[in-house]
Design a protein around this motif. Structure first.
Motif, PDB file in Angstrom:
ATOM      1  N   ILE A 162       0.116  -6.502   9.291  1.00  0.00           N
ATOM      2  CA  ILE A 162      -0.853  -5.754   8.477  1.00  0.00           C
ATOM      3  C   ILE A 162      -0.417  -4.295   8.369  1.00  0.00           C
ATOM      4  O   ILE A 162      -0.467  -3.702   7.295  1.00  0.00           O
ATOM      5  N   GLY A 163       0.021  -3.719   9.473  1.00  0.00           N
ATOM      6  CA  GLY A 163       0.501  -2.335   9.449  1.00  0.00           C
ATOM      7  C   GLY A 163       1.650  -2.150   8.478  1.00  0.00           C
ATOM      8  O   GLY A 163       1.700  -1.172   7.721  1.00  0.00           O
ATOM      9  N   LEU A 164       2.588  -3.076   8.459  1.00  0.00           N
ATOM     10  CA  LEU A 164       3.722  -2.994   7.530  1.00  0.00           C
ATOM     11  C   LEU A 164       3.266  -3.125   6.082  1.00  0.00           C
ATOM     12  O   LEU A 164       3.782  -2.447   5.187  1.00  0.00           O
ATOM     13  N   ILE A 165       2.288  -4.000   5.838  1.00  0.00           N
ATOM     14  CA  ILE A 165       1.766  -4.181   4.474  1.00  0.00           C
ATOM     15  C   ILE A 165       1.077  -2.908   4.009  1.00  0.00           C
ATOM     16  O   ILE A 165       1.304  -2.430   2.889  1.00  0.00           O
ATOM     17  N   VAL A 166       0.232  -2.322   4.856  1.00  0.00           N
ATOM     18  CA  VAL A 166      -0.464  -1.074   4.494  1.00  0.00           C
ATOM     19  C   VAL A 166       0.556   0.038   4.275  1.00  0.00           C
ATOM     20  O   VAL A 166       0.480   0.784   3.296  1.00  0.00           O
ATOM     21  N   ASP A 167       1.540   0.159   5.173  1.00  0.00           N
ATOM     22  CA  ASP A 167       2.564   1.188   5.016  1.00  0.00           C
ATOM     23  C   ASP A 167       3.385   0.990   3.748  1.00  0.00           C
ATOM     24  O   ASP A 167       3.909   1.951   3.189  1.00  0.00           O
ATOM     25  N   GLY A 168       3.492  -0.245   3.270  1.00  0.00           N
ATOM     26  CA  GLY A 168       4.291  -0.546   2.094  1.00  0.00           C
ATOM     27  C   GLY A 168       3.568  -0.414   0.769  1.00  0.00           C
ATOM     28  O   GLY A 168       4.175  -0.633  -0.283  1.00  0.00           O
ATOM     29  N   ILE A 169       2.292  -0.056   0.791  1.00  0.00           N
ATOM     30  CA  ILE A 169       1.534   0.036  -0.467  1.00  0.00           C
ATOM     31  C   ILE A 169       2.228   0.974  -1.444  1.00  0.00           C
ATOM     32  O   ILE A 169       2.394   0.652  -2.619  1.00  0.00           O
TER      33      ILE A 169
END
Length: 183
Positions: A162-169
Motif C-alpha cells: 500500500i505504501g508503494l502504491i500511495v508513493d507511486g500516485i
C-alpha cells in the motif's frame, strides 16, 4: 525520462537548492585588479536563472515551515478499513464482477495541504494469488481523476505494498497525462 518532459522530486529540488546556494556563496569566476575574487555578470545571470527555475517549480515555497511538519505534497495513508462490496466504486466492481473470493478494503490518502484529504484508495485483496487490485479516485475541483483499476503483486506485506502504491500516485501514467494536458 521522456524526451521533452522532465520531472523533479522534492529531494532533487533540495539537492539543486543546496548547489545553487553553494555556488552563490563560495564559487567565483574572476579575479579583480586588487587581487580579490568575484562573480562575472555572466556567472551571476546563470545563478539567477537557476534560482528562478527552482522558484518557478515551487522549490522554495515551504522552506519557512517547521522541520517536523510534513511537506505539503507528501502523501500518507490511514487504514485499511473494511469496505462493503456494495460501496465499491464502479470501475473496481466491474473489474472484479466475476470474482467472489476477494476481501474489499479502503484507504484514506491524505496530504498536508489545507483540505487534508487527497484521494480515496479502494482495493480488493486476493490472498490466495498474492495480488491486490486497486482503484484510486482523486477529487480535482469540479471533476475527479481516476487511477485504475490496476493489479499489483503483494510484495513483502500488504502495508509495504500500500505504501508503494500511495508513493507511486504521482508517477502513475494517468496522473502525468492529466498534468500534461493542463500545461
Amino acid at each position: 525520462m521522456q524526451p521533452n518532459q522532465y520531472t523533479i522530486t522534492r529531494h532533487d529540488a533540495d539537492v539543486f537548492k543546496k548547489l545553487v546556494a553553494f555556488v552563490s556563496q563560495d564559487v567565483f569566476d574572476e579575479r579583480r585588479h586588487d587581487g580579490g575574487v568575484g562573480k562575472s555578470q555572466a556567472f551571476l545571470a546563470i545563478i539567477n536563472d537557476a534560482r528562478g527555475s527552482l522558484e518557478q517549480i515551487g522549490a522554495y515555497d515551504y522552506d519557512h515551515e517547521e522541520d517536523d511538519e510534513p511537506p505539503p505534497y507528501t502523501l500518507w495513508w490511514e487504514g485499511p478499513f473494511d469496505l462493503p462490496e456494495n460501496e465499491t466504486e464502479y470501475p473496481l466492481a466491474n473489474e472484479l464482477k466475476e470474482r467472489s473470493d476477494l476481501i474489499f478494503k479502503r484507504v484514506n490518502v491524505n496530504t498536508a495541504m489545507p483540505s487534508g484529504s487527497f484521494a480515496d484508495l479502494q482495493f480488493a485483496l486476493d490472498e490466495n494469488a498474492g495480488k491486490i487490485c486497486t482503484f484510486i479516485r482523486i477529487p480535482m475541483g469540479l471533476t475527479e481523476l481516476d487511477l485504475g483499476p490496476n493489479w499489483y503483486d503483494i510484495g513483502e506485506n500488504l502495508e509495504t505494498t500500500i505504501g508503494l502504491i500511495v508513493d507511486g500516485i504521482e508517477t502513475h501514467p494517468a496522473w502525468i497525462r492529466h498534468f500534461q494536458t493542463q500545461a
